[in-house]
Design a protein around this motif. Sequence first.
Motif, PDB file in Angstrom:
ATOM      1  N   VAL A  31       0.829  -1.203   0.000  1.00 22.24           N
ATOM      2  CA  VAL A  31       0.000   0.000   0.000  1.00 22.24           C
ATOM      3  C   VAL A  31       0.867   1.258   0.000  1.00 22.24           C
ATOM      4  O   VAL A  31       0.584   2.217  -0.725  1.00 22.24           O
ATOM      5  CB  VAL A  31      -0.978  -0.003   1.197  1.00 22.24           C
ATOM      6  N   SER A  32       1.933   1.261   0.782  1.00 20.75           N
ATOM      7  CA  SER A  32       2.799   2.439   0.841  1.00 20.75           C
ATOM      8  C   SER A  32       3.440   2.721  -0.516  1.00 20.75           C
ATOM      9  O   SER A  32       3.625   3.877  -0.901  1.00 20.75           O
ATOM     10  CB  SER A  32       3.874   2.270   1.914  1.00 20.75           C
ATOM     11  N   ASP A  33       3.759   1.662  -1.279  1.00 22.58           N
ATOM     12  CA  ASP A  33       4.325   1.852  -2.615  1.00 22.58           C
ATOM     13  C   ASP A  33       3.277   2.351  -3.604  1.00 22.58           C
ATOM     14  O   ASP A  33       3.586   3.137  -4.498  1.00 22.58           O
ATOM     15  CB  ASP A  33       4.951   0.557  -3.126  1.00 22.58           C
ATOM     16  N   SER A  41      -2.943  12.005   0.671  1.00 22.90           N
ATOM     17  CA  SER A  41      -2.618  11.305   1.914  1.00 22.90           C
ATOM     18  C   SER A  41      -2.774   9.792   1.752  1.00 22.90           C
ATOM     19  O   SER A  41      -3.484   9.312   0.862  1.00 22.90           O
ATOM     20  CB  SER A  41      -3.539  11.793   3.036  1.00 22.90           C
ATOM     21  N   LEU A  42      -2.122   9.072   2.644  1.00 25.08           N
ATOM     22  CA  LEU A  42      -2.262   7.619   2.670  1.00 25.08           C
ATOM     23  C   LEU A  42      -3.717   7.245   2.941  1.00 25.08           C
ATOM     24  O   LEU A  42      -4.226   6.264   2.382  1.00 25.08           O
ATOM     25  CB  LEU A  42      -1.323   7.015   3.718  1.00 25.08           C
ATOM     26  N   ALA A  43      -4.397   8.027   3.761  1.00 24.87           N
ATOM     27  CA  ALA A  43      -5.815   7.762   4.049  1.00 24.87           C
ATOM     28  C   ALA A  43      -6.656   7.883   2.775  1.00 24.87           C
ATOM     29  O   ALA A  43      -7.563   7.073   2.543  1.00 24.87           O
ATOM     30  CB  ALA A  43      -6.325   8.719   5.117  1.00 24.87           C
ATOM     31  N   ALA A  44      -6.367   8.872   1.939  1.00 26.38           N
ATOM     32  CA  ALA A  44      -7.112   9.047   0.689  1.00 26.38           C
ATOM     33  C   ALA A  44      -6.853   7.871  -0.253  1.00 26.38           C
ATOM     34  O   ALA A  44      -7.784   7.343  -0.874  1.00 26.38           O
ATOM     35  CB  ALA A  44      -6.735  10.360   0.018  1.00 26.38           C
ATOM     36  N   ILE A  45      -5.593   7.436  -0.350  1.00 26.65           N
ATOM     37  CA  ILE A  45      -5.268   6.273  -1.187  1.00 26.65           C
ATOM     38  C   ILE A  45      -5.961   5.035  -0.636  1.00 26.65           C
ATOM     39  O   ILE A  45      -6.490   4.214  -1.401  1.00 26.65           O
ATOM     40  CB  ILE A  45      -3.737   6.063  -1.262  1.00 26.65           C
ATOM     41  N   SER A  46      -5.987   4.897   0.683  1.00 25.78           N
ATOM     42  CA  SER A  46      -6.651   3.741   1.297  1.00 25.78           C
ATOM     43  C   SER A  46      -8.132   3.707   0.929  1.00 25.78           C
ATOM     44  O   SER A  46      -8.697   2.624   0.725  1.00 25.78           O
ATOM     45  CB  SER A  46      -6.480   3.769   2.809  1.00 25.78           C
ATOM     46  N   LYS A  47      -8.771   4.870   0.828  1.00 23.22           N
ATOM     47  CA  LYS A  47     -10.186   4.919   0.415  1.00 23.22           C
ATOM     48  C   LYS A  47     -10.331   4.437  -1.022  1.00 23.22           C
ATOM     49  O   LYS A  47     -11.254   3.684  -1.344  1.00 23.22           O
ATOM     50  CB  LYS A  47     -10.746   6.322   0.570  1.00 23.22           C
ATOM     51  N   ARG A  62      -2.568  -8.946   4.139  1.00 20.92           N
ATOM     52  CA  ARG A  62      -1.547  -8.488   5.071  1.00 20.92           C
ATOM     53  C   ARG A  62      -0.487  -9.570   5.221  1.00 20.92           C
ATOM     54  O   ARG A  62      -0.783 -10.728   5.442  1.00 20.92           O
ATOM     55  CB  ARG A  62      -2.178  -8.172   6.430  1.00 20.92           C
ATOM     56  N   HIS A  63       0.760  -9.161   5.044  1.00 23.55           N
ATOM     57  CA  HIS A  63       1.917 -10.029   5.265  1.00 23.55           C
ATOM     58  C   HIS A  63       2.756  -9.355   6.330  1.00 23.55           C
ATOM     59  O   HIS A  63       3.465  -8.385   6.039  1.00 23.55           O
ATOM     60  CB  HIS A  63       2.730 -10.230   3.977  1.00 23.55           C
ATOM     61  N   GLY A  64       2.637  -9.842   7.564  1.00 28.94           N
ATOM     62  CA  GLY A  64       3.309  -9.178   8.678  1.00 28.94           C
ATOM     63  C   GLY A  64       2.671  -7.817   8.896  1.00 28.94           C
ATOM     64  O   GLY A  64       1.467  -7.697   9.032  1.00 28.94           O
ATOM     65  N   ARG A  65       3.480  -6.785   8.868  1.00 23.11           N
ATOM     66  CA  ARG A  65       2.979  -5.424   9.087  1.00 23.11           C
ATOM     67  C   ARG A  65       2.650  -4.694   7.793  1.00 23.11           C
ATOM     68  O   ARG A  65       2.224  -3.551   7.809  1.00 23.11           O
ATOM     69  CB  ARG A  65       4.023  -4.628   9.865  1.00 23.11           C
ATOM     70  N   VAL A  66       2.855  -5.378   6.666  1.00 21.09           N
ATOM     71  CA  VAL A  66       2.676  -4.733   5.364  1.00 21.09           C
ATOM     72  C   VAL A  66       1.422  -5.269   4.682  1.00 21.09           C
ATOM     73  O   VAL A  66       1.211  -6.488   4.607  1.00 21.09           O
ATOM     74  CB  VAL A  66       3.916  -4.981   4.466  1.00 21.09           C
ATOM     75  N   LYS A  67       0.596  -4.348   4.177  1.00 17.29           N
ATOM     76  CA  LYS A  67      -0.590  -4.727   3.416  1.00 17.29           C
ATOM     77  C   LYS A  67      -0.244  -4.652   1.933  1.00 17.29           C
ATOM     78  O   LYS A  67       0.257  -3.645   1.449  1.00 17.29           O
ATOM     79  CB  LYS A  67      -1.741  -3.784   3.747  1.00 17.29           C
ATOM     80  N   TRP A  68      -0.510  -5.748   1.208  1.00 17.90           N
ATOM     81  CA  TRP A  68      -0.185  -5.853  -0.209  1.00 17.90           C
ATOM     82  C   TRP A  68      -1.447  -5.805  -1.050  1.00 17.90           C
ATOM     83  O   TRP A  68      -2.497  -6.314  -0.654  1.00 17.90           O
ATOM     84  CB  TRP A  68       0.552  -7.161  -0.487  1.00 17.90           C
TER      85      TRP A  68
END
Length: 112
Positions: A31-33, A41-47, A62-68
Amino acid sequence: MSDRLDTVFAALADPTRRRILSMLLEDDMAVSDVAEPFEMSLAAISKHLAILTRAGLISQDRHGRVKWCKLEPDALREASVWMQGFGQFEPVNLDAFERFLAQELPEGPDRG
């Protein structure tokens, strides 16, 4: 099926979401990539990702702390089958879809 198609076409109507799909054609992404090239914002991308997920166009794991995020082309196939009913559209070819998205989206670091 109509509600599902409405959801898919509504998700595809937004240029940010189409760009995200284009990015995911290349490979699965964290998600961060996904968020990195956008000036929001990350929140807007998450929406946006939530809308794409609800439409079945992507999946998120989710793989560990990272959402793919991963492209799920089946929703595009359903839309393609529906469009074929009009006799003027061919099934979705993901390579052609990628070329279409590349043409729709201007190149450059400030797009989005």
